[in-house]
Scaffold this motif. Structure first.
Motif, PDB file in Angstrom:
ATOM      1  N   TYR A   1      33.032   3.536 120.491  1.00 39.44           N
ATOM      2  CA  TYR A   1      33.459   1.888 119.287  1.00 39.44           C
ATOM      3  C   TYR A   1      35.014   2.320 120.235  1.00 39.44           C
ATOM      4  N   SER A   2      34.971   1.198 119.504  1.00 41.31           N
ATOM      5  CA  SER A   2      36.769   0.536 119.354  1.00 41.31           C
ATOM      6  C   SER A   2      36.719  -0.044 117.868  1.00 41.31           C
ATOM      7  N   MET A   3      37.769   0.610 117.287  1.00 41.18           N
ATOM      8  CA  MET A   3      38.917   0.215 116.037  1.00 41.18           C
ATOM      9  C   MET A   3      39.216  -1.555 116.720  1.00 41.18           C
ATOM     10  N   GLY A   4      40.303  -1.807 117.744  1.00 39.71           N
ATOM     11  CA  GLY A   4      40.744  -2.422 118.234  1.00 39.71           C
ATOM     12  C   GLY A   4      39.225  -3.770 118.133  1.00 39.71           C
ATOM     13  N   THR A   5      38.524  -4.219 119.109  1.00 36.59           N
ATOM     14  CA  THR A   5      37.075  -4.868 118.944  1.00 36.59           C
ATOM     15  C   THR A   5      36.795  -5.250 117.722  1.00 36.59           C
ATOM     16  N   THR A   6      36.581  -4.423 117.047  1.00 42.20           N
ATOM     17  CA  THR A   6      35.973  -3.470 115.800  1.00 42.20           C
ATOM     18  C   THR A   6      36.873  -4.696 114.844  1.00 42.20           C
ATOM     19  N   ARG A   7      37.840  -4.970 114.901  1.00 43.22           N
ATOM     20  CA  ARG A   7      38.782  -5.857 113.899  1.00 43.22           C
ATOM     21  C   ARG A   7      38.787  -6.911 114.691  1.00 43.22           C
ATOM     22  N   ARG A   8      38.276  -6.889 115.738  1.00 46.08           N
ATOM     23  CA  ARG A   8      38.503  -8.997 116.584  1.00 46.08           C
ATOM     24  C   ARG A   8      37.249  -9.535 116.040  1.00 46.08           C
ATOM     25  N   LEU A   9      35.883  -8.877 116.112  1.00 43.03           N
ATOM     26  CA  LEU A   9      34.435  -9.425 116.232  1.00 43.03           C
ATOM     27  C   LEU A   9      34.452  -9.253 114.548  1.00 43.03           C
ATOM     28  N   ARG A  10      33.998  -7.485 113.876  1.00 43.14           N
ATOM     29  CA  ARG A  10      33.298  -7.833 113.195  1.00 43.14           C
ATOM     30  C   ARG A  10      34.035  -7.168 112.181  1.00 43.14           C
ATOM     31  N   LYS A  11      35.544  -8.369 111.871  1.00 47.32           N
ATOM     32  CA  LYS A  11      36.505  -7.561 110.973  1.00 47.32           C
ATOM     33  C   LYS A  11      36.235  -7.551 109.751  1.00 47.32           C
ATOM     34  N   GLU A  12      34.628  -8.461 108.816  1.00 51.84           N
ATOM     35  CA  GLU A  12      34.354  -7.729 107.796  1.00 51.84           C
ATOM     36  C   GLU A  12      33.759  -6.574 107.264  1.00 51.84           C
ATOM     37  N   SER A  13      33.003  -6.210 108.479  1.00 55.16           N
ATOM     38  CA  SER A  13      32.144  -5.357 108.735  1.00 55.16           C
ATOM     39  C   SER A  13      33.359  -3.573 107.987  1.00 55.16           C
ATOM     40  N   LEU A  14      34.351  -3.781 108.207  1.00 59.02           N
ATOM     41  CA  LEU A  14      35.132  -3.123 108.329  1.00 59.02           C
ATOM     42  C   LEU A  14      35.545  -2.397 106.405  1.00 59.02           C
ATOM     43  N   ARG A  15      35.878  -3.437 105.838  1.00 62.57           N
ATOM     44  CA  ARG A  15      35.823  -3.155 104.354  1.00 62.57           C
ATOM     45  C   ARG A  15      35.480  -2.335 102.955  1.00 62.57           C
ATOM     46  N   ALA A  16      33.657  -2.776 103.805  1.00 62.87           N
ATOM     47  CA  ALA A  16      33.460  -0.485 102.964  1.00 62.87           C
ATOM     48  C   ALA A  16      33.738  -0.467 103.600  1.00 62.87           C
ATOM     49  N   SER A  17      34.195   0.578 104.888  1.00 65.03           N
ATOM     50  CA  SER A  17      34.972   1.513 105.095  1.00 65.03           C
ATOM     51  C   SER A  17      36.021   2.004 104.335  1.00 65.03           C
ATOM     52  N   VAL A  18      36.475   1.360 104.681  1.00 64.64           N
ATOM     53  CA  VAL A  18      38.001   0.763 104.291  1.00 64.64           C
ATOM     54  C   VAL A  18      38.530   1.600 102.552  1.00 64.64           C
ATOM     55  N   GLU A  19      37.166   0.789 101.679  1.00 62.91           N
ATOM     56  CA  GLU A  19      37.232   1.458 100.594  1.00 62.91           C
ATOM     57  C   GLU A  19      37.587   3.068 100.606  1.00 62.91           C
TER      58      GLU A  19
END
Length: 328
Positions: free
Chosen positions: A263-281
């Motif tokens: 897992y890489s937060m940096g790679t997720t931010r670059r390539l799947r940024k929309e997928s993070l919103r549920a986790s952030v919320e």
């Protein structure tokens, strides 16, 4: 504006305060007037030139930021000037102003301070993603968290408990950090400087082993991870703070139905940024309801970023370290 810039790869002396123009937001971006920025170990690695996909000097480090919306680019309708936000910025957060994509910007609940918002974003979202999307922690399972008194560690312990883990074990490298890990949810704390953590884990689990391991260390510790990973267990590899990679033979996996997952937060931010919103919320809601505590061990003025990095590298810090921009 002033920014703290990595002028060359190297020690803390390469961090220099530099005058830069205030950036203008492009379409789909917002400009944030920075109140607080988190200091993460990945910032240290980026400064040293050891972080994957790292920028080349000169660059402004920093993965997360909290502040107020100062201006919005074309097409932005979900945020307005003056609104309190936390974000993963586009160009670093060690500065008086920074830009962020709307997709990576989130409103801060009223009960959360700028300091807590900045401190929690990377560590809490990383921990939540590791436990829910990567390892798919199941209720009752046993969890091992390395660097348990650090920023991610203190949050991951709490989230593992919240998600129903049956036993949460943390490792630390100093006796004085054991109480910190205990206070944030560890049922068992192991000081690996006193002996094999794998042996201690097996003793604490009646030789069963753990079902989930969060590993930001790798190196020699990775082999010990495999020694105490139960059948059907999962290791989430998300860093190499030791400076060395870990290795696994496939024969150690298929017969036991065990897995190693990256897992890489940096790679997720670059390539799947929309997928993070549920986790952030999800983590913002937990923090707003006092179900997730973010320990902040030190705050430094923006200009003293080098001191903040030295403190983090000393391995004596616990929880999170912040840079504050009180004058803007």
């Amino acid at each position: 504006m002033l920014a703290l810039v990595v002028t060359a790869f190297g020690g803390t002396d390469v961090l220099q305060v530099v005058e830069q123009p205030i950036p203008e937001p492009s379409e789909g971006q917002i400009r944030i007037r920075v109140k607080a920025a988190s200091v993460n170990f990945s910032d240290v690695m980026a400064r040293q030139g050891r972080y994957h996909n790292a920028s080349q000097p000169p660059f402004v480090p920093g993965l997360d930021v909290a502040g107020t919306v100062d201006a919005v680019g074309a097409g932005v309708t979900t945020f307005v000037p003056g609104q309190r936000v936390v974000a993963f910025p586009s160009g670093g957060s060690y500065s008086e102003y920074t830009l962020a994509d709307v997709a990576l910007t989130y409103a801060i609940p009223e009960t959360i301070t700028f300091d807590t918002a900045a401190a929690m974003l990377t560590v809490s979202v990383t921990s939540y993603e590791l436990l829910t999307k990567v390892t798919h922690l199941l209720p009752g399972e046993r969890v091992l968290v390395h660097a348990a008194a650090g920023g991610i560690g203190t949050v991951a312990l709490q989230l593992a408990k919240h998600l129903g883990a049956g036993l949460v074990i943390g490792t630390v490298g100093r006796d004085e950090k054991m109480a910190v890990a205990k206070a944030h949810g560890a049922d068992v704390v192991i000081n690996y400087s006193h002996g094999s953590f794998a042996d201690a884990v097996m003793a604490a689990t009646d030789s069963h082993g753990v079902d989930v391991i969060l590993d930001s260390v790798a190196g020699d510790a990775f082999s010990d991870n495999l020694r105490c990973l139960a059948n059907f267990g999962r290791i989430a590899a998300f860093g190499s703070a030791s400076g060395k990679p870990g290795y696994v033979a496939t024969t150690e996996l298929h017969g036991s139905c065990r897995s190693v997952l990256g897992y890489s937060m940096g790679t997720t931010r670059r390539l799947r940024k929309e997928s993070l919103r549920a986790s952030v919320e999800a983590v913002l809601t937990l923090a707003a309801n006092d179900q997730l505590m973010i320990p902040i061990s030190a705050k430094f003025p923006f200009e003293e970023g080098a001191k903040a990095h030295k403190f983090l590298e000393s391995r004596t810090s616990t929880g999170k370290i912040l840079l504050t921009m009180d004058r803007v």
